[in-house]
Write a protein that holds these residues in place. Structure first.
Motif, PDB file in Angstrom:
ATOM      1  N   GLY A 287     -15.770  39.693  14.480  1.00 53.00           N
ATOM      2  CA  GLY A 287     -16.561  40.550  13.596  1.00 53.00           C
ATOM      3  C   GLY A 287     -17.959  39.992  13.414  1.00 53.00           C
ATOM      4  N   ILE A 288     -18.973  40.863  13.437  1.00 48.13           N
ATOM      5  CA  ILE A 288     -20.324  40.399  13.117  1.00 48.13           C
ATOM      6  C   ILE A 288     -20.807  41.159  11.882  1.00 48.13           C
ATOM      7  CG2 ILE A 288     -20.973  39.625  15.427  1.00 48.13           C
ATOM      8  CD1 ILE A 288     -22.467  42.317  15.701  1.00 48.13           C
ATOM      9  N   TYR A 289     -21.481  40.432  11.018  1.00 49.30           N
ATOM     10  CA  TYR A 289     -21.866  41.002   9.735  1.00 49.30           C
ATOM     11  C   TYR A 289     -23.277  40.562   9.379  1.00 49.30           C
ATOM     12  CZ  TYR A 289     -16.812  41.366   9.574  1.00 49.30           C
ATOM     13  OH  TYR A 289     -15.516  41.638   9.887  1.00 49.30           O
ATOM     14  N   GLU A 290     -23.984  41.429   8.692  1.00 46.50           N
ATOM     15  CA  GLU A 290     -25.232  41.013   8.069  1.00 46.50           C
ATOM     16  C   GLU A 290     -24.817  40.198   6.855  1.00 46.50           C
ATOM     17  OE1 GLU A 290     -28.507  44.318   8.689  1.00 46.50           O
ATOM     18  OE2 GLU A 290     -26.667  45.177   7.933  1.00 46.50           O
ATOM     19  N   MET A 291     -25.231  38.952   6.815  1.00 47.13           N
ATOM     20  CA  MET A 291     -24.666  38.033   5.837  1.00 47.13           C
ATOM     21  C   MET A 291     -25.391  38.051   4.497  1.00 47.13           C
ATOM     22  SD  MET A 291     -22.004  36.647   6.992  1.00 47.13           S
ATOM     23  CE  MET A 291     -21.119  36.445   8.536  1.00 47.13           C
ATOM     24  N   GLY A 292     -26.516  38.697   4.416  1.00 49.23           N
ATOM     25  CA  GLY A 292     -27.214  38.748   3.129  1.00 49.23           C
ATOM     26  C   GLY A 292     -27.827  37.406   2.763  1.00 49.23           C
ATOM     27  N   LEU A 371     -30.348  27.330  16.045  1.00 47.31           N
ATOM     28  CA  LEU A 371     -29.141  27.247  15.218  1.00 47.31           C
ATOM     29  C   LEU A 371     -27.970  27.992  15.855  1.00 47.31           C
ATOM     30  CD1 LEU A 371     -30.259  27.703  11.515  1.00 47.31           C
ATOM     31  CD2 LEU A 371     -29.249  25.694  12.551  1.00 47.31           C
ATOM     32  N   GLY A 372     -28.218  28.615  17.003  1.00 46.73           N
ATOM     33  CA  GLY A 372     -27.136  29.299  17.696  1.00 46.73           C
ATOM     34  C   GLY A 372     -26.765  30.626  17.066  1.00 46.73           C
ATOM     35  N   LEU A 373     -27.709  31.228  16.320  1.00 45.69           N
ATOM     36  CA  LEU A 373     -27.382  32.487  15.651  1.00 45.69           C
ATOM     37  C   LEU A 373     -27.743  33.709  16.497  1.00 45.69           C
ATOM     38  CD1 LEU A 373     -28.506  31.498  12.067  1.00 45.69           C
ATOM     39  CD2 LEU A 373     -26.170  31.899  12.832  1.00 45.69           C
ATOM     40  N   LEU A 374     -28.412  33.478  17.611  1.00 45.91           N
ATOM     41  CA  LEU A 374     -28.843  34.626  18.424  1.00 45.91           C
ATOM     42  C   LEU A 374     -28.007  34.790  19.694  1.00 45.91           C
ATOM     43  CD1 LEU A 374     -32.722  34.387  18.059  1.00 45.91           C
ATOM     44  CD2 LEU A 374     -31.054  35.499  16.591  1.00 45.91           C
ATOM     45  N   ARG A 375     -27.081  33.886  19.931  1.00 50.41           N
ATOM     46  CA  ARG A 375     -26.190  34.064  21.088  1.00 50.41           C
ATOM     47  C   ARG A 375     -24.743  33.861  20.627  1.00 50.41           C
ATOM     48  NH1 ARG A 375     -26.122  28.472  21.476  1.00 50.41           N
ATOM     49  NH2 ARG A 375     -28.190  27.730  20.990  1.00 50.41           N
ATOM     50  N   PRO A 376     -23.801  34.385  21.399  1.00 50.72           N
ATOM     51  CA  PRO A 376     -22.404  34.313  20.950  1.00 50.72           C
ATOM     52  C   PRO A 376     -21.960  32.866  20.754  1.00 50.72           C
ATOM     53  CG  PRO A 376     -22.619  35.711  22.885  1.00 50.72           C
ATOM     54  CD  PRO A 376     -23.947  35.084  22.672  1.00 50.72           C
ATOM     55  N   SER A 377     -21.088  32.680  19.798  1.00 48.51           N
ATOM     56  CA  SER A 377     -20.565  31.346  19.536  1.00 48.51           C
ATOM     57  C   SER A 377     -19.823  30.816  20.760  1.00 48.51           C
ATOM     58  CB  SER A 377     -19.624  31.394  18.336  1.00 48.51           C
ATOM     59  OG  SER A 377     -18.824  30.240  18.295  1.00 48.51           O
ATOM     60  N   GLY A 378     -19.858  29.505  20.940  1.00 49.54           N
ATOM     61  CA  GLY A 378     -19.163  28.897  22.074  1.00 49.54           C
ATOM     62  C   GLY A 378     -17.717  28.568  21.780  1.00 49.54           C
ATOM     63  N   MET A 382     -11.455  34.147  23.281  1.00 49.53           N
ATOM     64  CA  MET A 382     -12.062  35.255  24.018  1.00 49.53           C
ATOM     65  C   MET A 382     -12.615  36.280  23.027  1.00 49.53           C
ATOM     66  SD  MET A 382     -11.564  34.772  27.301  1.00 49.53           S
ATOM     67  CE  MET A 382     -10.627  33.648  28.308  1.00 49.53           C
ATOM     68  N   GLU A 383     -12.055  36.295  21.817  1.00 49.76           N
ATOM     69  CA  GLU A 383     -12.464  37.279  20.819  1.00 49.76           C
ATOM     70  C   GLU A 383     -13.690  36.749  20.088  1.00 49.76           C
ATOM     71  OE1 GLU A 383      -9.397  35.901  20.809  1.00 49.76           O
ATOM     72  OE2 GLU A 383      -8.073  37.472  21.535  1.00 49.76           O
ATOM     73  N   ILE A 384     -14.835  36.818  20.750  1.00 48.99           N
ATOM     74  CA  ILE A 384     -16.075  36.293  20.178  1.00 48.99           C
ATOM     75  C   ILE A 384     -17.082  37.434  20.085  1.00 48.99           C
ATOM     76  CG2 ILE A 384     -18.048  34.772  20.610  1.00 48.99           C
ATOM     77  CD1 ILE A 384     -15.636  33.231  19.747  1.00 48.99           C
ATOM     78  N   GLY A 385     -17.646  37.599  18.885  1.00 50.23           N
ATOM     79  CA  GLY A 385     -18.593  38.684  18.677  1.00 50.23           C
ATOM     80  C   GLY A 385     -19.988  38.310  19.178  1.00 50.23           C
ATOM     81  N   ASP A 386     -20.667  39.303  19.753  1.00 49.20           N
ATOM     82  CA  ASP A 386     -22.035  39.136  20.226  1.00 49.20           C
ATOM     83  C   ASP A 386     -22.962  39.458  19.049  1.00 49.20           C
ATOM     84  OD1 ASP A 386     -23.776  38.547  22.196  1.00 49.20           O
ATOM     85  OD2 ASP A 386     -23.012  40.055  23.594  1.00 49.20           O
ATOM     86  N   PRO A 387     -23.859  38.533  18.664  1.00 46.03           N
ATOM     87  CA  PRO A 387     -24.711  38.840  17.515  1.00 46.03           C
ATOM     88  C   PRO A 387     -25.585  40.065  17.782  1.00 46.03           C
ATOM     89  CG  PRO A 387     -25.429  36.827  18.611  1.00 46.03           C
ATOM     90  CD  PRO A 387     -24.106  37.195  19.201  1.00 46.03           C
ATOM     91  N   LEU A 388     -25.849  40.811  16.714  1.00 47.58           N
ATOM     92  CA  LEU A 388     -26.661  42.019  16.838  1.00 47.58           C
ATOM     93  C   LEU A 388     -28.051  41.680  16.313  1.00 47.58           C
ATOM     94  CD1 LEU A 388     -26.129  44.972  17.686  1.00 47.58           C
ATOM     95  CD2 LEU A 388     -25.933  45.503  15.257  1.00 47.58           C
ATOM     96  N   LYS A 389     -29.027  41.622  17.227  1.00 45.90           N
ATOM     97  CA  LYS A 389     -30.368  41.208  16.813  1.00 45.90           C
ATOM     98  C   LYS A 389     -31.365  42.294  17.176  1.00 45.90           C
ATOM     99  CE  LYS A 389     -30.498  38.726  21.147  1.00 45.90           C
ATOM    100  NZ  LYS A 389     -30.113  37.514  21.815  1.00 45.90           N
ATOM    101  N   PRO A 390     -32.536  42.284  16.524  1.00 44.64           N
ATOM    102  CA  PRO A 390     -33.530  43.317  16.829  1.00 44.64           C
ATOM    103  C   PRO A 390     -34.002  43.193  18.274  1.00 44.64           C
ATOM    104  CG  PRO A 390     -34.434  41.649  15.347  1.00 44.64           C
ATOM    105  CD  PRO A 390     -32.966  41.383  15.446  1.00 44.64           C
ATOM    106  N   ALA A 391     -34.197  44.354  18.919  1.00 45.91           N
ATOM    107  CA  ALA A 391     -34.666  44.337  20.308  1.00 45.91           C
ATOM    108  C   ALA A 391     -36.089  43.783  20.360  1.00 45.91           C
ATOM    109  CB  ALA A 391     -34.606  45.750  20.889  1.00 45.91           C
ATOM    110  N   VAL A 392     -36.900  44.256  19.448  1.00 46.20           N
ATOM    111  CA  VAL A 392     -38.263  43.732  19.343  1.00 46.20           C
ATOM    112  C   VAL A 392     -38.392  43.121  17.956  1.00 46.20           C
ATOM    113  CG1 VAL A 392     -40.706  44.262  19.551  1.00 46.20           C
ATOM    114  CG2 VAL A 392     -39.010  45.666  20.745  1.00 46.20           C
TER     115      VAL A 392
END
Lengths: 586, 120
Positions: A287-292, A371-378, A382-392
């Motif tokens: 699961g990926i979430y906006e953490m506030g 900090l590793g917040l822009l790419r999937p956790s290592g 196999m159930e690893i969420g891809d972070p959702l980041k702004p395209a620009v």
């Protein structure tokens, strides 16, 4: 040379020449004698060689039989010790508790041709195997085939009961079955296998190669006791706030080991097919979430580490920030300026945005990347969420991301990053495998140790005086940050659907664990004054988890005077008319 | 003379045959025993595997908590229940140790030691 006369007796005839040839040879007198001499010497050599060989053999015989010490021959076949082959290794927790194991089972089949009284036998079988339908079984036993399955995977007790029936025509087929003694407790992590014992989820899938055909158990980093505590506290919170789900993690900040990772609602790995998508979904890693506001930790760390913002700097938070069509407000607006500690204590969006803008978009992006917040956790799953980041990455993104909106990450990524902020500044890859003391990776430096020290004390202040007060576990020096994020429904933020979270670390003078709790869509209650924020919902969960797990790990609570050292260097921060202090490294 | 030696050889051969027979018989017995043993080892390993799974099942934290609540007069370990040896009062001399309030861990430990002393 005198000619040799024929002797009265035939000469020695070593070469086996017959008398006719001998007669001829006798004529050739000189060479005949020579041939005889040669033959004689050859005979002697051969005889000696044979004698020597026999002597050696004889001596060896004596040595072996009489002088030998009667030992077993050294090159004998090693008798191979028999061992149970079940085809798949166990999965155990860090203390060796079995999480998944393969058990031999017996499956019951019958040869109907040997069955005399099908109906009677079916009745007797149904009596010992309650799940068996007597009618159906009778029909099967009455068929004229030579083989029918009656029931797969009996327990040993059931097998004994069936054996005791002593009925002819019944037989057992040996099979193996994957068993999960702890059921739903760590189901998302352990995962499950298909009917052929191939891993298709969780660790069963991620470590399938390692498990298959092996006997050595696979030790995970989990501590089942702590996993249970986290799951239990989250479940209590879900019930209390009528939430739809929750996730919780406990991470060792020094080694990156996950001691607990819970995702609720969970499922029974015995029958994964019976669970719906919602239950099978691992909120903690997939699961990926906006953490506030939890992200304000990173914004403050980035701003302080860059040197663009100092701890004493103050920012005016009296006016909402207007960017294009958005307005950024504070939850509880205050009409004044705030220092960095205050911004965190009150969780001011406006102040945080200003800190982020002082550091700049590029720096923020680079920092979050590190900090590793822009790419999937290592993490190994196999159930690893891809972070959702702004395209620009525009200015507006920098602003919203600074307080945790517009960038969605998984809880695993978040706890790893928080661990790096508090452990002295080294990001260590999170793992689900037990790490021995020797092979803990050094990690990658993301912030200076001094910044990490300041961040620890800022987080401690949040729990002492700010929004995270309900996360304070007495004597364990908890520091942390609350977060309350509005959930996106479609493309809009929903007002009534929130994610309440709290990330804490303890003890703050030398953090050992990061504890994270996230509750999905909690509803306000009367006794929380209608609030369903991170401070009211998630912080108490973290407090209780810490209070329960710390004594288990032999961590002693310390009196307040011991934990809040006397020689703190102060940074003034006012709070409800009182002057507080943020610790500053010497 | 020839007869005597023949008899002798015959007796020797007979004895050897008998000896060989007995050794082979014994080896056969041992082999059967070995196989039974190996079978037993596998059976025991199987039992261990099952018992370990059962142990893990029966020691589920949730179950232990439930049973402890039902049958034991124990409460969950709290922060205040832990104390170190340095917290204990020194009882090297006869002078009374500094008063420790009995609600601190050290105080409780001291009271326990005192009652143990009295009971001796």
């Amino acid at each position: 040379m005198t000619p040799q006369t024929a002797p009265s007796t035939p000469p020695c005839n070593p070469c086996g020449l017959d008398s006719h040839r001998q007669a001829k040879v006798q004529v050739v007198e000189g060479s005949a004698k020579q041939a005889l001499e040669t033959g004689r010497s050859r005979l002697l050599v051969a005889g000696l060689a044979f004698a020597l060989a026999f002597l050696i053999i004889g001596l060896r015989l004596v040595e072996v039989s009489a002088l030998g010490q009667g030992r077993e021959p050294r090159l004998a076949e090693e008798p191979t010790a028999p061992s149970l082959v079940l085809g798949r290794a166990d999965i155990v927790d860090r203390n060796g508790m079995v999480l998944a194991t393969t058990l031999p089972t017996a499956s019951l089949y019958a040869n109907p041709r040997q069955v005399r009284a099908p109906h009677q036998l079916a009745q007797r079988l149904a009596a010992v195997l309650p799940s068996l339908d007597a009618e159906q079984t009778a029909a099967r036993l009455a068929s004229d085939r030579a083989f029918v399955w009656l029931k797969r995977n009996l327990t040993p007790r059931q097998q004994a009961l069936v054996n005791d029936l002593g009925a002819p025509g019944l037989n057992f087929q040996r099979e193996t079955k994957r068993v999960y003694p702890h059921g739903s407790l760590a189901a998302h992590i352990v995962g499950f296998t298909d009917i052929d014992n191939r891993g298709i989820a969780g660790a069963e899938r991620a470590f399938d190669e390692r498990l298959r055909g092996a006997t050595e158990p696979l030790a995970l980093s989990l501590d089942l006791r702590i996993q249970h505590i986290v799951a239990e506290e989250l479940a209590a919170s879900i019930e209390r706030f009528e939430a739809i789900g929750a996730a919780g993690l406990v991470l060792d900040v020094e080694t990156g080991e996950l001691l607990a990772m819970a995702s609720l609602p969970s499922f029974d790995p015995k029958e994964p097919a019976a669970a719906d998508e919602e239950r099978l979904f691992n909120r903690a890693s997939l699961g990926i979430y906006e953490m506030g506001s939890v992200f304000k930790i990173f914004t403050a760390a980035m701003a302080l580490d860059s040197g663009m913002v100092a701890l004493e700097d103050s920012f005016d938070v009296s006016r909402p920030i207007k960017v294009s069509r958005y307005t950024i407000r504070d939850f509880k607006p205050r009409n004044r300026s705030m220092t960095v500690p205050e911004i965190l204590i009150y969780s001011s969006n406006i102040g945080t945005v200003q800190m982020a803008m002082a550091a700049g978009t590029q720096r923020q992006q680079r920092f979050l990347e590190r900090l590793g917040l822009l790419r999937p956790s290592g993490l190994e799953l196999m159930e690893i969420g891809d972070p959702l980041k702004p395209a620009v990455w525009r200015e507006i993104n920098t602003m919203t991301i600074s307080y945790g909106h517009g960038l969605a990450v998984s809880p695993v990524q978040l706890v790893s990053a928080v661990a790096a902020v508090v452990n002295g500044g080294a990001l260590k890859p999170a793992t689900l495998l037990r790490r021995e003391a020797g092979d803990v990776p050094a990690g990658r430096r993301v912030i200076d140790p001094e910044t990490s020290d300041v961040m620890r004390w800022l987080m401690r202040l949040v729990v002492q005086h700010g929004t995270g007060r309900k996360g304070a576990a007495e004597g364990y020096m908890v520091g942390g940050k609350t977060g309350t994020a509005e959930k996106t429904v479609g493309r809009r933020y929903a007002d009534d659907a929130r994610i309440a979270s709290f990330v804490g670390a303890f003890p703050m003078d030398r953090p050992r664990f990061v504890v994270f709790a996230m509750i999905d869509e909690p509803k306000g209650r009367k006794d929380t004054h209608g609030y369903a924020t991170g401070g009211w919902v998630a912080a108490p969960v973290v407090r209780r988890v810490i209070e329960r797990m710390a004594p288990l790990l032999g961590m002693q609570a310390r009196p307040a005077e011991e934990t809040e050292g006397a020689d703190v260097r102060l940074v003034p921060a006012s709070h409800q008319g009182f002057t507080l202090a943020a610790h500053r490294p010497g | 003379m020839i007869r005597l030696s023949s008899l002798l050889w015959l007796a020797l051969a007979g004895a050897l045959a008998l000896g060989l027979f007995r050794v082979k018989l014994e080896a056969q017995h041992l082999e059967a025993e070995l196989m039974a043993m190996e079978q037993a080892i596998v059976e025991h390993q199987e039992a261990i595997q099952i018992l370990e799974a059962e142990f893990s099942y029966l020691t589920r934290p949730e179950r232990i908590a439930r049973l402890a609540e039902k049958y034991l007069d124990l409460a969950p370990l709290e922060a205040g229940n832990l104390a170190s040896f340095t917290d204990l009062p020194w009882r090297g001399d006869d002078s009374p140790a500094p008063a420790t309030p009995s609600d601190t861990p050290a105080g409780v430990a001291k009271a326990f030691l005192a009652s143990a002393e009295a009971g001796r």
